[in-house]
Design a protein around this motif. Structure first.
Motif, PDB file in Angstrom:
ATOM      1  N   HIS B  33       0.836  -1.197   0.000  1.00 23.44           N
ATOM      2  CA  HIS B  33       0.000   0.000   0.000  1.00 23.44           C
ATOM      3  C   HIS B  33       0.873   1.250   0.000  1.00 23.44           C
ATOM      4  O   HIS B  33       1.917   1.287   0.658  1.00 23.44           O
ATOM      5  CB  HIS B  33      -0.857   0.048   1.273  1.00 23.44           C
ATOM      6  CG  HIS B  33      -1.721  -1.139   1.496  1.00 23.44           C
ATOM      7  ND1 HIS B  33      -3.076  -1.110   1.280  1.00 23.44           N
ATOM      8  CD2 HIS B  33      -1.435  -2.382   1.959  1.00 23.44           C
ATOM      9  CE1 HIS B  33      -3.582  -2.299   1.594  1.00 23.44           C
ATOM     10  NE2 HIS B  33      -2.615  -3.080   1.998  1.00 23.44           N
ATOM     11  N   LEU B  35       0.165   5.192   1.102  1.00 23.24           N
ATOM     12  CA  LEU B  35      -0.790   6.069   1.767  1.00 23.24           C
ATOM     13  C   LEU B  35      -0.257   7.492   1.766  1.00 23.24           C
ATOM     14  O   LEU B  35       0.962   7.714   1.731  1.00 23.24           O
ATOM     15  CB  LEU B  35      -0.998   5.624   3.224  1.00 23.24           C
ATOM     16  CG  LEU B  35      -1.333   4.159   3.475  1.00 23.24           C
ATOM     17  CD1 LEU B  35      -1.351   3.888   4.979  1.00 23.24           C
ATOM     18  CD2 LEU B  35      -2.655   3.789   2.847  1.00 23.24           C
ATOM     19  N   GLN B  37      -0.618  11.104   3.988  1.00 22.36           N
ATOM     20  CA  GLN B  37      -1.122  11.720   5.211  1.00 22.36           C
ATOM     21  C   GLN B  37      -0.804  13.208   5.179  1.00 22.36           C
ATOM     22  O   GLN B  37       0.349  13.611   5.232  1.00 22.36           O
ATOM     23  CB  GLN B  37      -0.510  11.085   6.460  1.00 22.36           C
ATOM     24  CG  GLN B  37      -1.109  11.616   7.745  1.00 22.36           C
ATOM     25  CD  GLN B  37      -0.675  10.827   8.972  1.00 22.36           C
ATOM     26  OE1 GLN B  37       0.412  10.264   9.011  1.00 22.36           O
ATOM     27  NE2 GLN B  37      -1.539  10.764   9.973  1.00 22.36           N
ATOM     28  N   ILE B  43      -5.631  10.401   6.502  1.00 21.72           N
ATOM     29  CA  ILE B  43      -4.894   9.430   5.693  1.00 21.72           C
ATOM     30  C   ILE B  43      -5.766   8.978   4.530  1.00 21.72           C
ATOM     31  O   ILE B  43      -6.932   8.621   4.717  1.00 21.72           O
ATOM     32  CB  ILE B  43      -4.476   8.209   6.527  1.00 21.72           C
ATOM     33  CG1 ILE B  43      -3.470   8.639   7.600  1.00 21.72           C
ATOM     34  CG2 ILE B  43      -3.874   7.123   5.649  1.00 21.72           C
ATOM     35  CD1 ILE B  43      -3.039   7.517   8.522  1.00 21.72           C
ATOM     36  N   ILE B  86       3.427   7.171   3.038  1.00 20.37           N
ATOM     37  CA  ILE B  86       3.705   5.989   3.848  1.00 20.37           C
ATOM     38  C   ILE B  86       3.531   4.737   3.001  1.00 20.37           C
ATOM     39  O   ILE B  86       2.531   4.575   2.303  1.00 20.37           O
ATOM     40  CB  ILE B  86       2.745   5.920   5.060  1.00 20.37           C
ATOM     41  CG1 ILE B  86       2.875   7.194   5.914  1.00 20.37           C
ATOM     42  CG2 ILE B  86       3.019   4.674   5.895  1.00 20.37           C
ATOM     43  CD1 ILE B  86       1.747   7.357   6.929  1.00 20.37           C
ATOM     44  N   ILE B  96      -2.633  -7.841   7.196  1.00 19.65           N
ATOM     45  CA  ILE B  96      -2.309  -6.879   8.241  1.00 19.65           C
ATOM     46  C   ILE B  96      -1.005  -6.202   7.863  1.00 19.65           C
ATOM     47  O   ILE B  96       0.030  -6.859   7.727  1.00 19.65           O
ATOM     48  CB  ILE B  96      -2.176  -7.583   9.601  1.00 19.65           C
ATOM     49  CG1 ILE B  96      -3.530  -8.179   9.983  1.00 19.65           C
ATOM     50  CG2 ILE B  96      -1.685  -6.613  10.661  1.00 19.65           C
ATOM     51  CD1 ILE B  96      -3.466  -9.109  11.154  1.00 19.65           C
ATOM     52  N   PRO B  97      -1.026  -4.892   7.657  1.00 20.65           N
ATOM     53  CA  PRO B  97       0.170  -4.220   7.135  1.00 20.65           C
ATOM     54  C   PRO B  97       1.225  -3.901   8.191  1.00 20.65           C
ATOM     55  O   PRO B  97       0.912  -3.652   9.348  1.00 20.65           O
ATOM     56  CB  PRO B  97      -0.407  -2.922   6.547  1.00 20.65           C
ATOM     57  CG  PRO B  97      -1.658  -2.679   7.300  1.00 20.65           C
ATOM     58  CD  PRO B  97      -2.183  -4.005   7.735  1.00 20.65           C
ATOM     59  N   PHE B  99       4.049  -0.984   8.545  1.00 21.59           N
ATOM     60  CA  PHE B  99       4.207   0.340   7.966  1.00 21.59           C
ATOM     61  C   PHE B  99       5.657   0.795   7.973  1.00 21.59           C
ATOM     62  O   PHE B  99       6.402   0.534   8.927  1.00 21.59           O
ATOM     63  CB  PHE B  99       3.370   1.359   8.748  1.00 21.59           C
ATOM     64  CG  PHE B  99       1.901   1.141   8.659  1.00 21.59           C
ATOM     65  CD1 PHE B  99       1.250   0.360   9.595  1.00 21.59           C
ATOM     66  CD2 PHE B  99       1.159   1.706   7.632  1.00 21.59           C
ATOM     67  CE1 PHE B  99      -0.119   0.136   9.507  1.00 21.59           C
ATOM     68  CE2 PHE B  99      -0.210   1.492   7.543  1.00 21.59           C
ATOM     69  CZ  PHE B  99      -0.847   0.708   8.486  1.00 21.59           C
ATOM     70  N   GLY B 100       6.032   1.531   6.912  1.00 23.84           N
ATOM     71  CA  GLY B 100       7.279   2.267   6.937  1.00 23.84           C
ATOM     72  C   GLY B 100       7.117   3.509   7.788  1.00 23.84           C
ATOM     73  O   GLY B 100       6.001   3.851   8.213  1.00 23.84           O
ATOM     74  N   ARG B 101       8.249   4.204   8.039  1.00 20.78           N
ATOM     75  CA  ARG B 101       8.219   5.380   8.905  1.00 20.78           C
ATOM     76  C   ARG B 101       7.695   6.609   8.179  1.00 20.78           C
ATOM     77  O   ARG B 101       7.429   7.626   8.807  1.00 20.78           O
ATOM     78  CB  ARG B 101       9.615   5.650   9.451  1.00 20.78           C
ATOM     79  CG  ARG B 101      10.134   4.560  10.382  1.00 20.78           C
ATOM     80  CD  ARG B 101       9.290   4.443  11.630  1.00 20.78           C
ATOM     81  NE  ARG B 101       9.328   5.648  12.418  1.00 20.78           N
ATOM     82  CZ  ARG B 101      10.195   5.874  13.384  1.00 20.78           C
ATOM     83  NH1 ARG B 101      11.107   4.987  13.674  1.00 20.78           N
ATOM     84  NH2 ARG B 101      10.144   6.985  14.077  1.00 20.78           N
TER      85      ARG B 101
END
Lengths: 112, 109
Positions: B33, B35, B37, B43, B86, B96-97, B99-101
């Motif tokens: 994904h 995203l 923000q 988001i 993101i 269930i993801p 996430f990167g920072r």
């Protein structure tokens, strides 16, 4: 149509109190996710509901955290005996099965 | 354990520039994904992909399964593109993801 809604938008509570955060997903969406975003941190997965299956609670940080999803729709995330480290933005997202996730605006929780 | 790394962490551009944000992951994906923000926190899901390339307006997302790498490109960048981007990877049959920072992008007029 209506998107994902969350309430309250802001919540300030005292350490040790219990709080309930609500998520109204998009109608018909089978999956519902809760995430947390602490200040300066990335998104963190908390819990996942998919249809009538048992939820995946693997992301819940402690047994003070619990969540329910009633009737396959509205979900409530409960934090008992809140601690200052629980302060964060709590985000809910919903999707149709495992398709694109739609995020709510979040609830900003501040524990004093 | 799946790890998702994004680069750069921060990015500043002038309006009109071509922008690339990179994402690497360690475990085979179910879906990747991207995203967006915005300041204020909302988001929006930009793309979900498991192979190839997707395009929406000025945004293009690509993924290389063999190299476990994805890129998000923004063509003809605009100040309204300023946001945190993101990358999130759902792996191993789970959706269930992880996430990167995030990459903080600022586009100056």
């Amino acid at each position: 149509g209506a998107g994902v809604s969350q309430s309250p938008s802001n919540k300030v509570t005292e350490k040790g109190k219990d709080v309930e955060l609500r998520c109204d997903p998009i109608s018909g969406h089978t999956a519902l996710y809760w995430y947390r975003q602490s200040l300066g941190q990335g998104l963190e997965f908390l819990i996942y509901f998919q249809g009538n299956s048992a939820p995946d609670k693997s992301g819940l940080p402690s047994d003070r955290f619990s969540a329910e999803r009633t009737g396959g729709s509205v979900s409530t995330l409960t934090i008992q005996r809140t601690q200052q480290e629980d302060s964060a933005v709590y985000l809910c997202a919903s999707s149709l099965y495992t398709d694109t996730q739609y995020f709510g605006p979040g609830t900003r929780l501040t524990v004093l | 354990k799946n790890e998702v790394e994004q680069s750069p962490q921060n990015l500043t551009a002038q309006e009109g520039e071509f922008i690339t944000i990179n994402c690497s992951y360690s475990v085979g994906i179910s879906a990747l994904h991207w995203l967006q923000q915005h300041p204020g926190g909302g988001i929006v899901s930009l793309f979900m992909l498991s192979s190839g390339k997707k395009k929406h307006g000025r945004l293009i997302a690509t993924i290389n399964i063999q190299e476990k790498h994805s890129s998000l490109h923004i063509t003809a960048s605009h100040p309204r593109d300023s946001a945190v981007y993101i990358c999130a990877d759902a792996s191993g049959g789970s959706y269930i993801p992880t996430f990167g920072r995030g990459t903080s992008l600022i586009v100056h007029p």
